[in-house]
Motif scaffolding. Structure first.
Motif, PDB file in Angstrom:
ATOM      1  N   CYS A  30       0.832  -1.207   0.000  1.00 12.47           N
ATOM      2  CA  CYS A  30       0.000   0.000   0.000  1.00 12.47           C
ATOM      3  C   CYS A  30       0.864   1.253   0.000  1.00 12.47           C
ATOM      4  N   GLU A  31       2.017   1.152   0.644  1.00  5.74           N
ATOM      5  CA  GLU A  31       2.937   2.294   0.750  1.00  5.74           C
ATOM      6  C   GLU A  31       4.365   1.758   0.641  1.00  5.74           C
ATOM      7  N   ALA A  32       5.042   2.090  -0.437  1.00  4.50           N
ATOM      8  CA  ALA A  32       6.375   1.528  -0.678  1.00  4.50           C
ATOM      9  C   ALA A  32       7.484   2.365  -0.069  1.00  4.50           C
ATOM     10  N   ARG A  33       7.158   3.577   0.391  1.00  2.12           N
ATOM     11  CA  ARG A  33       8.218   4.488   0.851  1.00  2.12           C
ATOM     12  C   ARG A  33       8.609   4.240   2.298  1.00  2.12           C
ATOM     13  N   LEU A  34       9.354   3.187   2.515  1.00  2.00           N
ATOM     14  CA  LEU A  34       9.932   2.933   3.825  1.00  2.00           C
ATOM     15  C   LEU A  34      11.340   3.515   3.819  1.00  2.00           C
ATOM     16  N   ARG A  35      12.188   3.082   4.771  1.00  4.40           N
ATOM     17  CA  ARG A  35      13.572   3.580   4.824  1.00  4.40           C
ATOM     18  C   ARG A  35      14.242   3.393   3.478  1.00  4.40           C
ATOM     19  N   GLU A  36      14.013   2.238   2.869  1.00  6.71           N
ATOM     20  CA  GLU A  36      14.371   2.025   1.467  1.00  6.71           C
ATOM     21  C   GLU A  36      13.057   1.690   0.775  1.00  6.71           C
ATOM     22  N   PRO A 105      -4.635   2.843   9.823  1.00  2.00           N
ATOM     23  CA  PRO A 105      -3.698   3.771   9.187  1.00  2.00           C
ATOM     24  C   PRO A 105      -2.275   3.200   9.271  1.00  2.00           C
ATOM     25  N   HIS A 106      -1.495   3.436   8.253  1.00  3.83           N
ATOM     26  CA  HIS A 106      -0.092   3.017   8.207  1.00  3.83           C
ATOM     27  C   HIS A 106       0.101   1.518   8.031  1.00  3.83           C
ATOM     28  N   ASP A 107      -0.931   0.811   7.562  1.00  3.83           N
ATOM     29  CA  ASP A 107      -0.734  -0.569   7.117  1.00  3.83           C
ATOM     30  C   ASP A 107      -0.110  -0.481   5.730  1.00  3.83           C
ATOM     31  N   HIS A 108       1.181  -0.874   5.624  1.00  5.55           N
ATOM     32  CA  HIS A 108       1.898  -0.672   4.359  1.00  5.55           C
ATOM     33  C   HIS A 108       2.021  -1.920   3.508  1.00  5.55           C
ATOM     34  N   VAL A 109       2.110  -3.085   4.151  1.00  6.95           N
ATOM     35  CA  VAL A 109       2.286  -4.328   3.391  1.00  6.95           C
ATOM     36  C   VAL A 109       1.286  -5.369   3.882  1.00  6.95           C
ATOM     37  N   LEU A 110       0.575  -6.001   2.944  1.00 10.50           N
ATOM     38  CA  LEU A 110      -0.366  -7.081   3.276  1.00 10.50           C
ATOM     39  C   LEU A 110       0.122  -8.350   2.601  1.00 10.50           C
ATOM     40  N   VAL A 111       0.348  -9.402   3.386  1.00  6.53           N
ATOM     41  CA  VAL A 111       0.781 -10.684   2.830  1.00  6.53           C
ATOM     42  C   VAL A 111      -0.380 -11.659   2.925  1.00  6.53           C
ATOM     43  N   TYR A 112      -0.978 -11.972   1.778  1.00  4.68           N
ATOM     44  CA  TYR A 112      -2.102 -12.918   1.719  1.00  4.68           C
ATOM     45  C   TYR A 112      -1.542 -14.321   1.581  1.00  4.68           C
ATOM     46  N   LEU A 113      -2.222 -15.284   2.209  1.00  4.36           N
ATOM     47  CA  LEU A 113      -1.749 -16.663   2.199  1.00  4.36           C
ATOM     48  C   LEU A 113      -2.650 -17.543   1.351  1.00  4.36           C
ATOM     49  N   ARG A 114      -2.055 -18.643   0.880  1.00  2.00           N
ATOM     50  CA  ARG A 114      -2.834 -19.572   0.057  1.00  2.00           C
ATOM     51  C   ARG A 114      -3.499 -20.603   0.967  1.00  2.00           C
ATOM     52  N   GLY A 115      -4.821 -20.733   0.835  1.00  2.00           N
ATOM     53  CA  GLY A 115      -5.559 -21.717   1.622  1.00  2.00           C
ATOM     54  C   GLY A 115      -5.611 -21.374   3.095  1.00  2.00           C
ATOM     55  N   ASP A 116      -5.478 -20.108   3.414  1.00  2.00           N
ATOM     56  CA  ASP A 116      -5.478 -19.660   4.803  1.00  2.00           C
ATOM     57  C   ASP A 116      -6.059 -18.251   4.815  1.00  2.00           C
ATOM     58  N   PRO A 117      -7.120 -18.031   5.581  1.00  2.00           N
ATOM     59  CA  PRO A 117      -7.793 -16.725   5.532  1.00  2.00           C
ATOM     60  C   PRO A 117      -7.023 -15.614   6.230  1.00  2.00           C
ATOM     61  N   ARG A 118      -5.956 -15.963   6.911  1.00  3.56           N
ATOM     62  CA  ARG A 118      -5.238 -14.934   7.670  1.00  3.56           C
ATOM     63  C   ARG A 118      -4.338 -14.092   6.761  1.00  3.56           C
ATOM     64  N   ARG A 127       7.646   4.917   9.232  1.00  4.40           N
ATOM     65  CA  ARG A 127       8.229   4.361   8.002  1.00  4.40           C
ATOM     66  C   ARG A 127       9.760   4.330   8.028  1.00  4.40           C
ATOM     67  N   PHE A 128      10.336   4.056   9.201  1.00  3.36           N
ATOM     68  CA  PHE A 128      11.784   3.864   9.286  1.00  3.36           C
ATOM     69  C   PHE A 128      12.151   2.407   9.063  1.00  3.36           C
ATOM     70  N   GLY A 129      11.162   1.575   8.861  1.00  6.48           N
ATOM     71  CA  GLY A 129      11.392   0.130   8.717  1.00  6.48           C
ATOM     72  C   GLY A 129      11.895  -0.258   7.341  1.00  6.48           C
ATOM     73  N   LEU A 130      12.012  -1.557   7.144  1.00  8.16           N
ATOM     74  CA  LEU A 130      12.609  -2.099   5.928  1.00  8.16           C
ATOM     75  C   LEU A 130      11.836  -3.352   5.539  1.00  8.16           C
ATOM     76  N   PHE A 131      11.547  -3.491   4.246  1.00  5.45           N
ATOM     77  CA  PHE A 131      10.945  -4.738   3.743  1.00  5.45           C
ATOM     78  C   PHE A 131      11.567  -5.027   2.391  1.00  5.45           C
ATOM     79  N   ARG A 132      12.577  -5.897   2.402  1.00  8.03           N
ATOM     80  CA  ARG A 132      13.271  -6.208   1.162  1.00  8.03           C
ATOM     81  C   ARG A 132      13.405  -7.719   1.017  1.00  8.03           C
ATOM     82  N   VAL A 133      13.771  -8.149  -0.175  1.00 12.62           N
ATOM     83  CA  VAL A 133      13.990  -9.574  -0.445  1.00 12.62           C
ATOM     84  C   VAL A 133      15.394  -9.720  -1.002  1.00 12.62           C
ATOM     85  N   ILE A 134      16.171 -10.626  -0.413  1.00 14.63           N
ATOM     86  CA  ILE A 134      17.545 -10.838  -0.878  1.00 14.63           C
ATOM     87  C   ILE A 134      17.761 -12.334  -1.119  1.00 14.63           C
TER      88      ILE A 134
END
Length: 289
Positions: A30-36, A105-118, A127-134
């Motif tokens: 929802c909002e990509a502008r975190l620390r990076e 407010p400030h929910d930036h990333v939602l991770v939906y699961l397969r076969g799981d309603p959570r 927004r000083f946090g970080l969400f990256r994939v390496i």
DNA sequence: CTTACATCCTGATTGC
DNA sequence: TGCAATCAGGATGTAA
């Protein structure tokens, strides 16, 4: 915000909530502008993969996802919580409604699961946090991790000798020294004050003026305090929340942090507050030399 | 190299 | 009550 015990609490919470591997169906940013900025291609690459493990290095939370790692740092105000998209009875048509009702407010990333309603939700007002994939291969060599010092709870790696060697010639306050992630990881502003109180060392003393014996105490107290804090589910002052939304209860055990002007729990002297390196520090003039 | 300081942001609290 | 100033659990980049 979160120091080692809080990040550890989040990892354990997620492991408890998701004991078996979970498949990521979709990641919505929802909002990509975190620390990076969050990178769309990285996030997209997670789709359909299994999360097999949540673990921690320093103040980073890591998700093992196939050959990749999700790197999540909570900054000062980041938190993960789990919401349920089928609260209204599980009807697929109601899912969207339920999610919207639970959004904050400030929910930036939602991770939906397969076969799981959570849904796993990352919230972070500042927004000083970080969400990256390496890539998982050689992740310890990645710039995020390469410079990090030892884990304080791993006994062989965090020793008084180590601290003594690193501190020689250093003219920083011992409190800043302890908060330096190249020296030892996971200790931030709250626990640095608490550890130094329990070690009997004043926070503004220069690192090079700290003796071997004092470093021994600092090592021992670091472990004790961090372990005790993990057992209490971390410290909640303002923003930190456990995965289930609960507060951390270690604040009841704090001896000096945010206790300026109140009597020392050990000797009744009034706790003092001073600014060291731009951060508030708390200490007892009688118990700490 | 080390050290001091500003900076990224929003929100809660304090003080006038 | 209102509004401005201050402060907040982290990490990094810059300059000296």
């Amino acid at each position: 915000m979160p120091e080692l015990p809080e990040v550890e609490t989040v990892c354990r919470g997620l492991t408890e909530v998701f004991p078996t591997p979970i498949a990521i169906a979709k990641v919505e940013v929802c909002e990509a502008r975190l620390r990076e900025p969050i990178v769309p291609q990285e996030v997209q690459s997670l789709q359909g993969s299994q999360v097999t493990r949540f673990f921690r290095r320093a103040k980073y939370m890591l998700w093992e996802v196939g050959e990749q790692l999700v790197v999540s740092h909570l900054g000062m105000t980041g938190s993960w919580r789990v919401i349920n998209s089928s609260l209204r009875g599980g009807a697929a048509s109601m899912a969207g409604t339920a999610v919207i009702e639970q959004q904050k407010p400030h929910d930036h990333v939602l991770v939906y699961l397969r076969g799981d309603p959570r849904i796993l939700v990352y919230n972070d007002p500042r927004r000083f946090g970080l969400f990256r994939v390496i890539p998982k291969a050689n992740w310890q060599e990645h710039p995020y991790f390469q410079q990090l010092g030892p884990e304080p709870l791993e006994k062989a790696k965090f020793t008084a000798d180590q601290l003594l060697t690193l501190s020689r010639g250093r003219s920083v306050a011992v409190k800043n020294f302890l908060m330096d992630q190249k020296v030892v990881v996971g200790i931030g502003n709250i626990y640095a004050s608490e550890i130094l109180f329990r070690s009997g060392v004043r926070p503004h003393r220069l690192a090079r003026r700290v003796s071997r014996d004092e470093f021994s105490r600092i090592v021992r107290e670091s472990r004790r305090v961090l372990k005790a804090a993990i057992e209490k589910g971390g410290t909640t002052f303002r923003d930190f929340r456990q995965t289930g939304g609960g507060e951390g209860h270690f604040y009841q055990k704090l001896k000096v942090y945010e206790r300026a002007g109140q009597p020392c729990r050990r000797c009744q002297t009034l706790i003092r507050q001073t600014t060291i390196g731009g951060r508030s520090s708390y200490w007892c003039p009688t118990c700490q030399k």
